[in-house]
Write a protein that holds these residues in place. Sequence first.
Motif, PDB file in Angstrom:
ATOM      1  N   ILE A  99      26.126  34.084  83.777  1.00 13.87           N
ATOM      2  CA  ILE A  99      27.082  35.169  83.976  1.00 13.87           C
ATOM      3  C   ILE A  99      26.370  36.309  84.685  1.00 13.87           C
ATOM      4  O   ILE A  99      25.312  36.760  84.231  1.00 13.87           O
ATOM      5  N   PHE A 125      27.642  25.423  79.457  1.00 18.69           N
ATOM      6  CA  PHE A 125      28.239  26.319  78.469  1.00 18.69           C
ATOM      7  C   PHE A 125      28.679  25.561  77.216  1.00 18.69           C
ATOM      8  O   PHE A 125      28.522  26.036  76.100  1.00 18.69           O
ATOM      9  N   GLY A 137      32.878  31.663  79.500  1.00 15.10           N
ATOM     10  CA  GLY A 137      31.698  31.620  80.348  1.00 15.10           C
ATOM     11  C   GLY A 137      31.988  31.010  81.702  1.00 15.10           C
ATOM     12  O   GLY A 137      31.573  31.543  82.743  1.00 15.10           O
ATOM     13  N   GLU A 141      31.751  32.930  85.294  1.00 11.85           N
ATOM     14  CA  GLU A 141      30.835  32.410  86.303  1.00 11.85           C
ATOM     15  C   GLU A 141      31.582  31.991  87.563  1.00 11.85           C
ATOM     16  O   GLU A 141      31.046  32.117  88.672  1.00 11.85           O
TER      17      GLU A 141
END
Length: 448
Positions: A99, A125, A137, A141
């Motif tokens: 991230i 993740f 996540g 991302e």
Amino acid sequence: MSGDVRGSRVAVVNWRDPGHPAAGGAERYAWELARRFAARGARVTYVTCRAPGQARRERVEGVDFVRLGGRFTVYPLVLAWTLAHRRRFDAVLDCQNGIPFFTPWVLPRRTPVLCAIFHVHDEQFGLYFPAWLAWIGRTLEGPVARRTYRRHACTAISPTTVEALRTRLDWTGPVYLVPVGVDVPEGGREERRAPDPSAPRLVCVTRLVPHKRADLLLDLVERCLPERPGLRLRIIGRGPEQERLAAEIEARGLGGAVELLGFVPEDEKAAVVADADLHLSASRGEGWGLVVAEAAALGVPTIAYDVDGLRDAVRDGATGWLAADTGDAAELVHTLDRALEELADPARRDAVADACRAWAAEFGWERTADRMAALVAASVRRGTSGTDRTSRTGGADAQVVRRYRDGHLRVVEGPVRDELLDAGEAEPVRPATPFERLLGRVEGDAGR
């Protein structure tokens, strides 16, 4: 055009710093760039989280450290700190460890940001978080980061990371390639001894986390011991899996063959790796494979799975061997047998060791700093890290150009390329190949 960063105010924003107990290759990358920029006259601030016992403010090798928050709270705290100091920096290196920090949200529009991506985490993740948190996540991302950095650019450390950004995260903006460096030891060439087929010496340098799959190395040892009773594997590294692996080694009765060394100082680590016949990796994927390059610098080849990053770091059949990733140790065992057979031949062994050292020599940290500094300096001059000469597939992200002044061919990307072409100092020749992008030079031009 100059890559001089002297006097530039640069923020390096990263999840951790190299002094953090859980630091890995991404932290090493950020730190090596930060301290080299500072040595070249830049004013560098390294903004990161704070581990227990670390100082909140510190100055190391000319780099000012600002440590805020913990594993998750570091993100909002760093964003708030950046907002409060939004006009303090000429450029920001925003490191994405799964991230990013989304610094463009709070920075002036003309402050260039380079989102430095070590590797794509989408598939990881789920190994560490519950389904709902893994979804968050992946969303941050992917779609959120893609939109946030659309006016900026990102840097990747290997061709497969570039490909993963394009295909798995659907990244449409410019992507530049700035590889990881490696410390190349000084001194002459050392002869490599022939491995004992019944007692090969193996080493693995890794963080002990789920996606590194150290269990597969225990499977390999278990399968090989009947025919190679003297086999020894030394594992260097620490992480949350350490206690479980130690218990697993004991439960399988592998204590005489596998040794968990934990954290060791750099000089000791180098000595252990140099003493090994082969370096192993069972990782399911990397951005590059810093430990592979470090082993190569010592003349030690690597056996790894043919997965993202490692297929770039290991030149199959030259600096190591790649095994098909079938999810078990069978292919790894077969590849180990093949490697030991080849290394038994003195000429082949010397050729592999020489190829390893030559490959590692392509990736000195100073060269990495040169490439990132050129991008940062050009971005500051142009007021953007983006480019007006990009393509959806990445085919024009890097080009081979011919400089009018000396006729020399160069591989250039992004704002560095744009400056040369806009100033009429060079002409484009063709898109650079992935291999040329990795090396930063034209194939066959080994002198550069």
